[in-house]
Design an enzyme around this catalytic site. Structure first.
Site, PDB file in Angstrom:
ATOM      1  CD  GLU A 226     -71.226  52.676 -29.600  1.00 42.37           C
ATOM      2  OE1 GLU A 226     -71.130  51.909 -30.569  1.00 42.37           O
ATOM      3  OE2 GLU A 226     -71.503  52.278 -28.453  1.00 42.37           O
TER       4      GLU A 226
ATOM      5  NE  ARG B  81     -73.478  42.107 -27.938  1.00 41.59           N
ATOM      6  CZ  ARG B  81     -72.514  42.958 -27.581  1.00 41.59           C
ATOM      7  NH1 ARG B  81     -72.184  43.078 -26.307  1.00 41.59           N
ATOM      8  NH2 ARG B  81     -71.886  43.661 -28.493  1.00 41.59           N
TER       9      ARG B  81
ATOM     10  CD  GLU C 112     -70.314  46.770 -23.064  1.00 40.57           C
ATOM     11  OE1 GLU C 112     -71.366  47.377 -23.260  1.00 40.57           O
ATOM     12  OE2 GLU C 112     -69.730  46.102 -23.936  1.00 40.57           O
TER      13      GLU C 112
END
Length: 1231
Positions: free
Chosen positions: A750, A828, A1163
């Site tokens: 990423e 997160r 995920e």
């Protein structure tokens, strides 16, 4: 010899075990690793690669068809190797059993998402699988017809009857000689006494490739008949030193089947070690003699051979007057680390493995991080001979590997045990003696000192019980009452060898009744690239054909974790053939500052902040030359004190600036109202992405206006483009990034691909030539970072019934040397700290530690698994504290529909309780359009615009006019707008540039496209009317939508739910565990493609297995990564899949907030493998209870064999106490 150009052979440089099948004159087929097997050794061998058995243009081979249509290929990078393993098996055994299939795949490195479908699909018609008919229609598969396979080339068959000739291949630095007779071999050894003898190249290949070792002369004795002979003698079976381990295994299996059991004790032990010795791809080429002469201290076979009695090793030497001598493989054989008493000029001819005698018993044991295809942590061979008709020891040998720089015999212990009766007193004394004799320094290389010492005792205990069991029975199965008592029933399991049943089945969601046949949503459509991937036709970045004048780049990286750079000297590199130039910070034409937070550099200038920090790069004409040149670049440092671990960062307050908190309710009051308060902490290790295709970039300068084309394996083309443009000092519209496909990513591509891409782009800019670089696995693991290690500290208040009242939790994440995506990961984690539990009062803080490690980054789950894992830790412990079943306490605390989370988002469409009930039940746990002209307008976040339209430029000034049209339409300067080319993949169905209408029709298309862009920008412009064009376009990327300070907002569009129930079995003596069964119920809304969704669930689950039970990054105290490849870093293998694996998708739960009522599935399922971790923890608790320990205990992640064994406290662990922390320097540290 047959060979094909691409596929497995082409990908040799990736070293991720690409494979081919080779066939010898006897008709046997063997798989081998192309990355290790020397081309020189393939003379007179028929080679078949994946392209040679089938292709998409004519016909797929049945193995290729099955893996494609059965959804066994996802990223596809490992698929050719798996196909070739299966192909070889089918050639040798057309009707294999499931055990055969699993054994064939032991040596395959693979994407976790592909393992389960591979096993099921390739079993074909020979096994009935319980699965939905909607997955695939097996009746459509073409049958396997052995008569249609390629025959062994007749020209090679005729060669086998002719006298072989000595071969010699000369390279730039290495000469390979293959003699055909023993006389030639002896003469060559006389001429080149220091030459390496190589059969399989499984050791020398690694040393030359990874350890920078050079052997100018290599002699290959594989053709010498005396060294391949097998002889059955009166005392045993003699194998030539060049016999492969597969051939040894085959011979011994036949011998064992014919011999009385008492004569085959040693053979059985050798077979048990070979069963777990690497994979078939290694055993097919590795030689028995090479395994001995390598003298590895963790050899699987040397302890067995040393303990088996008197092993005579005949040697031949050109320097000796007699020519031959025989030595004994005893305690004097190994003289030091990887050294033996064999002289450099001597040649090992053969090895005799002896028959065992009556009254003689033998066992071999091995413990590794992973059961399949792994190097040993500790290995041993144990033999005892009793006086005739008694249980009195006449002779005993205990040999260990992994306990010293060499294989060692426990001489003192054996001496003390000789003449003793085989009883419990002997067991106690033996363990006491071994604990003293098999001692290790607490700083011993390899670490795991307490574990290794305990294993020496555990292995002897297993051996003691096994012998006791055999003494209590004659080999005909009758009980013998006059020798000893039988093994107690509660100890019998300790005598059983590791066994795993074949994999079982999968469940799927059916397509809703009444759905139109032509409606493909919800149907298990085959992956669109699966057939190409199965045939080796799928093109990955490094498969792009080489450009004329192309250069290869090799990075030069720091060897220090924190240091000032004093000098960089590349002068020696200039003498390497093919060297072109050295690239460093001074060659960056734009900005050397890069990274998500602008806190990184393209090339380090004055200071390095981690091992692997890129300092420069070498460019040469070939990959090999650039590697050689890079290795001789000299860098001088002034070392600075590094911060490596989370604990060190906490002590020195080395934190990244943004510290996030989420608070809800009154935590203090919640604790006051609680019946119990529990405090603790848990550490979660990091994880390497281990995508099969490492980072790869090909940069092609176009020669105009700074244009450059980048072919990149990346998940993030935009940031790749932006960072490259920034480094080159050009607008983003000059850079085109192309991504065909990736061989896996998992978040690792990423952002971290940009550290390579920008360096390659700078090199291409400097030279004006195409530049390519694909990282080796060790380079990739060293520099690219991984999942953030976490430390969680918690204080939880709860009632007697297990109801949680209050939680105080602190998360510390090891971010490495830059911000990258660490803030998002920590956000997160905080948002997932509740997992699925309703906690009325919460106080939480998330802190990212800045350390001198390579920057950690995104990884599947993105902080969620760390946050939820710590939640399950305290939930598990409080259930134990309450004395209640954990599943009852978990269910009691689950959210309900309409509840507010700790971040104040209302739960709607809450299906978790349905998933819970179904899982417990199933587990038996109680548009097309066309136009005449068109235009495509790309607006980049730096304000530059890339314009493409349907007209072609031929000197008439059409591109210039179109830029003018776009300039007026958008209200920006023409300097912001760039046209690169006209192409049909951006603007289709265009009219010819003719008839004087091109400016009219294309101009209007450009105008219309610009108006669409302006309409999208209108809300942003209204909110900031005084802003600039650059201000407005930079706001096109939306924010998270949640305010941590106010604890309000909506961070998630919707929630995904899943429940898993897992059953495991642990070996309390060794720390091994078996995944017996897992049931998963997953809410994915209305699945777009159930086959792909199931594959994602399985893949995420297995990747989570690695995270929570196996994969362990090991660093030195100085911040140097030890685990740089598959040799030391172990990802799950096929055998780690639960024996029974049931996955079902929750029905009738449409999600109104996504396309066609579906939900994201990549995920969320990863965390479900935490069920295995906590099943292991429950099993350990049960073992500890037998030792009188009933309090909650700490178990950090991953639950490796070391942690499992050390947690199962017993008499053996107490005999191996830990050294006092601070009194020694550990070999590795927990970062």
């Amino acid at each position: 010899m047959e060979s094909n150009k691409k596929g497995n052979g082409e990908r040799m440089r990736q070293r991720d075990r690409p494979q081919f099948s080779f066939t010898t004159g006897n008709g046997n087929h063997h798989t081998a690793n192309a990355c290790l097997f020397p081309v020189c050794a393939l003379h007179h061998v028929a080679v078949t690669t994946v392209e040679g058995i089938g292709n998409t243009k004519s016909r797929l081979h049945p193995a290729q068809e099955r893996i494609a249509k059965s959804h066994g290929s996802q990223c596809g990078f490992c698929t050719p190797g798996i196909v070739m393993s299966m192909y070889t098996l089918l050639r040798n055994k057309p009707e294999p059993k499931m055990e055969d299939i699993e054994d064939a795949f032991q040596g395959n490195t693979h994407s976790s998402a592909e393992m389960q479908p591979v096993l099921l699909s390739l079993h074909g018609c020979m096994w009935i699988v319980m699965m939905s008919s909607s997955l695939f229609n097996s009746s459509e598969f073409q049958p396997l017809d052995p008569t249609q396979e390629p025959i062994f080339p007749p020209e090679l068959m005729t060669q086998s009857n002719k006298q072989q000739k000595q071969l010699c291949f000369k390279g730039e630095r290495v000469m390979w000689i293959q003699p055909t007779t023993l006389k030639e071999l002896v003469a060559l050894k006389s001429q080149y006494p220091n030459a390496k003898l190589v059969v399989g190249n499984t050791e020398v290949g690694i040393e030359m490739r990874l350890k920078n070792m050079l052997y100018p002369v290599i002699i290959a004795p594989a053709w010498i008949s005396e060294m391949n002979a097998v002889q059955h003698t009166e005392t045993g079976v003699t194998f030539g030193a060049a016999c492969t381990l597969s051939s040894v295994e085959e011979v011994l299996r036949k011998v064992v089947a014919e011999l009385p059991p008492y004569k085959a004790e040693v053979f059985q032990a050798v077979l048990e070690q070979l069963r777990w010795f690497a994979g078939p791809q290694i055993r097919n080429v590795a030689a028995l003699g090479g395994n001995i002469m390598t003298a590895s201290p963790i050899s699987d076979l040397n302890p067995v051979l040393m303990a088996s009695g008197i092993i005579h090793l005949p040697l031949i030497s050109p320097c000796s007057t007699e020519g031959k001598r025989t030595i004994t493989m005893d305690e004097k054989f190994f003289t030091g680390y990887r050294k033996t008493i064999v002289k450099p000029e001597e040649i090992l001819l053969s090895v005799e493995i002896p028959y065992s005698k009556k009254g003689e018993y033998f066992s071999a044991f091995k413990q590794a991080s992973r059961r399949e295809d792994d190097i040993a942590i500790v290995t041993c061979g144990m033999r005892v001979l009793f006086q005739d008709g008694t249980n009195r020891v006449e002779e005993i040998k205990l040999s260990y590997g992994g306990m010293a720089p060499t294989t060692v015999l426990a001489l003192k212990t054996c001496k003390e045990l000789t003449g003793r009766d085989w009883n419990e007193k002997l067991l106690q004394d033996a363990c006491r003696l071994l604990a003293g004799e098999m001692d290790l320094s607490p700083s011993a290389p390899g670490g795991m000192v307490d574990f290794r010492r305990t294993l020496t005792l555990s292995f002897f205990f297993k051996f003691y019980l096994t012998v006791l069991q055999k003494l209590s029975k004659n080999y005909n199965g009758t009980v013998s009452n006059n020798l000893c008592e039988p093994v107690p029933l509660n100890y019998v399991s300790a005598t059983e060898l590791f066994h795993k049943d074949p994999i079982s089945c999968v469940l799927l969601q059916e397509v809703p009744r009444g759905q139109a046949v032509e409606d493909m949503v919800g149907r298990p459509l085959m992956h669109v690239s699966a057939a190409k991937q199965a045939c080796g036709e799928a093109v990955y970045c490094d498969d792009i054909p080489h450009y004329e004048n192309e250069l290869y780049l090799t990075l030069v990286t720091s060897t220090k974790a924190h240091a000032k750079i004093l000098s960089v000297d590349a002068s020696e590199a200039q003498s390497v053939p093919g060297f072109v130039c050295f690239v460093s910070a001074k060659d960056v034409p734009g900005s050397n500052i890069t990274g998500i937070a602008n806190d990184e550099t393209v090339f380090a200038e004055d200071v390095v902040t981690c091992v692997g920090h890129i300092i420069g790069a070498v460019l040469a004409d070939t990959q090999e030359h650039s590697r050689r040149a890079a290795k001789v670049v000299k860098i001088k440092y002034e070392e600075l004190k590094p911060i490596v671990t989370i604990q060190e960062a906490i002590e020195k307050q080395s934190f990244l600036k943004s510290i996030k908190r989420i608070n809800k309710g009154d935590v203090k009051k919640g604790f006051e109202e609680s019946d119990h308060i529990l405090e603790g902490e848990m550490y979660l290790g990091g994880q390497e992405h281990f995508y099969l295709e490492t980072h790869c970039t090909l940069a092609v300068p176009k020669g105009e206006d700074g244009e450059m084309e980048l072919f990149v394996s990346t998940q993030n083309p935009m940031k790749t483009q932006e960072f490259a443009a920034n480094a080159l000092g050009v607008p983003s519209n000059r850079i085109v990034v192309r991504v065909k496909r990736m061989g896996g990513g998992f978040g690792g591509k990423e952002t971290r691909n940009t550290i390579l891409t920008t360096a390659v782009a700078v090199a291409a800019f400097k030279t004006g030539r195409p530049v390519r670089c694909m990282l080796d696995r060790d380079e990739d693991m060293l520099i690219s970072g991984g999942r953030h290690p976490f430390l969680g500290r918690y204080k939880v208040g709860f009632m007697k019934n297990g109801k949680v009242k209050s939680l105080e939790v602190s998360y510390y994440g090891n971010g490495g040397n830059s911000v990258d995506l660490s803030y998002g990961v920590m956000d997160r984690a905080l948002l997932h700290l509740d997992n699925s539990y309703n906690i009325p009062n919460v106080s939480s803080v998330g802190i990212v530690c800045k350390t001198n490690l390579p920057s950690n980054t995104a990884f599947r789950g993105f902080g969620g698994p760390q946050g939820m894992m710590i939640a399950e830790c305290w939930m598990s412990d409080l259930a134990r504290k309450c004395g209640l079943p954990p599943e009852e306490v978990r269910k009691l605390n689950l959210y309900h529909e309409g509840d507010l989370t700790h971040f104040n988002q209302k739960l709607e469409g809450f299906t978790l309780r349905r998933c819970w009930d179904e899982c417990l039940s199933s587990s038996s746990y109680h548009v097309f359009w066309s136009c005449l002209a068109g235009a495509l307008v790309h607006v980049y976040t730096d304000g530059s615009v890339l314009l493409t339209h349907g007209g072609t430029e031929m000197g008439q000034g059409l591109h210039t006019k179109m830029i003018q049209v776009a300039s007026r339409s958008l209200g920006i300067p023409t300097s912001n707008i760039y046209i690169s080319e006209t192409s049909t993949n951006t603007v289709p169905n265009t009219s010819p540039t003719a008839a004087s209408v091109s400016a009219d029709i294309n101009g209007m298309a450009v105008h219309n496209a610009c108006q669409t862009i302006l309409k999208r920008l209108e809300p942003i412009k209204q909110s900031n009317p005084k802003g600039s064009w650059e201000d407005w376009v930079s706001c096109l990327i939306p924010d998270l939508g949640y305010d941590f300070e106010k604890n309000e907002g909506k961070p998630f569009c919707y929630f995904s739910y899943g429940v898993a129930c897992s059953e495991v079995e642990i070996d309390c003596l060794t720390g091994d565990h078996k995944n017996i069964r897992t049931d998963i119920v997953m809410d994915v809304g209305t699945s777009l493609n159930p086959a792909i969704d199931i594959g994602q669930i399985e893949g995420a689950f297995v990747q989570g297995l690695g995270l929570f039970t196996m994969e362990e990054l090991r660093y030195s105290p100085e911040g140097n990564l030890y685990t740089r490849g598959p040799g030391m870093y172990k990802i799950p293998a096929f055998g780690d899949i639960p024996t029974e694996f049931y996955v079902s998708l929750l029905r009738d739960c449409p999600n109104s907030k996504a396309v066609y009522s579906s939900k994201a599935v990549g995920e969320p399922p990863l965390f479900l493998s935490a069920s295995v971790f906590y099943a292991i923890k429950d099993a350990i608790y049960s073992a500890r209870k037998d030792s009188g320990l009933t309090e909650p205990f700490r178990l950090d992640s991953p639950a490796t064999p070391e942690r499992i064994r050390n947690a199962c406290v017993d008499i053996f662990t107490k005999m191996c106490p830990s050294a006092e922390p601070g009194t020694f320097k550990p070999w590795s540290v927990r970062v």
